[in-house]
Motif scaffolding. Sequence first.
Motif: not given
Length: 510
Positions: A212-218, A148-160, A201-210
């Motif tokens: 997959d992690i949202g689906a896993l936690l659900t 999650i953090g690595l992709l934020a660096v690559a895309e220059r985005k940060q989780p909300t 998955g939708v909740a995770a994407e809207n929070s700026g993370i993968s």
Amino acid sequence: MELIWISAAYLTGLLASRLSFPPLVGYLAAGYALNALGVAPLADLNHIAEIGIELLLFSVGLKLKPASLIRREVVSVGGAHLLMTTLISALVFFWLEQHITGGLVLGVSLAFSSTVLAIKVLEDNGELSSLHGRDVMSILILQDIVAIGLLAVAERKQPTQWALALFLLPLLRPLAHRILAASRSSELLLLLGVTLALAGGVAAENSGISADIGALLTGVMLANHTKINELTDRLWGLKELFLVAFFLQIGVSDLPSQEQVFQALQLLALLPVQGALFFGLFLFAGLRARTAFVSTLALTTYSEFALITTRAVVDAKLLPAEWNAVISLAVAGSLAIAAPLNRYSHVLFSWFEPFLVRFEKKTGNPDRLPESFGVAEWLVIGMGRTGVSAYQALSAQEQRVVGLDADPTVLENLLAEGRRVVYGDAEDSELWSGLRLERMKGIVITVPDVETRLLAIAQLRKRGFKGQIGTLCYHYEEEQELKRVGADYVIHPLVEAGNQLAKHMLGVGN
């Protein structure tokens, strides 16, 4: 167009299975072949693939015990592997003095293993709940969190700021369990599973993370409910169908040139180094050579996550565009190599066992095998519902019985109930070679996988075990094979259930 893609996937999957490869190898080949023939990709292929991955991670979450993430071997092996790979990548790209940022991000992402392949292989082998299966799954989750953090660096985005709130999803468990209990029909159960997986998955994407992690936690939110096995069964076929799209879409990217193929082969040549690093770290954490070996094979791949980070760093102008084709081919190649190796992981270990066991620690192994069964005269292998029933029936006859299972959670629950159970994997040849079985009158084998039943019976008879062996078969053609290797009693559970039901009803009628 849909017919062409689905037919190609089926035919290449069938060919791969006939050649003793998993069907997914055929799906990968179909993607590249259709791309080479100029067949236009399906418009929603990537989206379907994403849904398949979310359903897969949701299914994993249903069986996940959060405490397993804190295991010593998970933190030490997963964390050390990532740190060492990051250091090596930094030194290599610093030495090259070009594309340092993009190269470093890509180098670290190549340290990640394929979540899709590893979990699918473990699930197909019936090892998702085993000790090494839980370790592999937990390391993959640890990698995903770092990703999650690595992709934020690559895309220059940060989780909300809402990203951390996702980890509170398991607190909604009471409400989720009520909804699950209210979904009594098969159709509603399937719809609920898909809805929750996609919602996470939708909740995770809207929070700026993968997603997959949202689906896993659900999935974790629903864990331990009595209907989990039924929900998992309902999702299985749908999940498998959607995952076909994931393997197809890998080949949809630009076909590599001859130079790019050579670069991909160089990356594939580094896989044994990654495997050796995993194996050494598992041994250092105290695991036995067998557990370390099968875990290493499951993790020695390049991750589908590398495809995502490569696109991100290329779009950010941190790496040349040709890296998309190179990484796609390297990921596909690693999956094609790893799939058959994982299918025969236990056979491969038996070949190399005399050499590999020299490196394991002799004490303090969390996966240590029992040295004896004490005064027990009956052994039940596989403590699921059938195994527990056999255990209870023997105990009711005042027989000395002990159960054996490879699932740490099952053992923990049974020990809490006061049952006598020990850890052991029926596929582990070392389990049988070191045990004294002279006291044993009989052994009941109830594990679901027929190959495991055949192997265990063959190992017991090879050891010279003269007692009775009873087991199950779910298909008539299995019965002769089980008896050939040494089983004395083989029953068909469904046939036996019908016979017993009829006998009870006739008894009531009289």
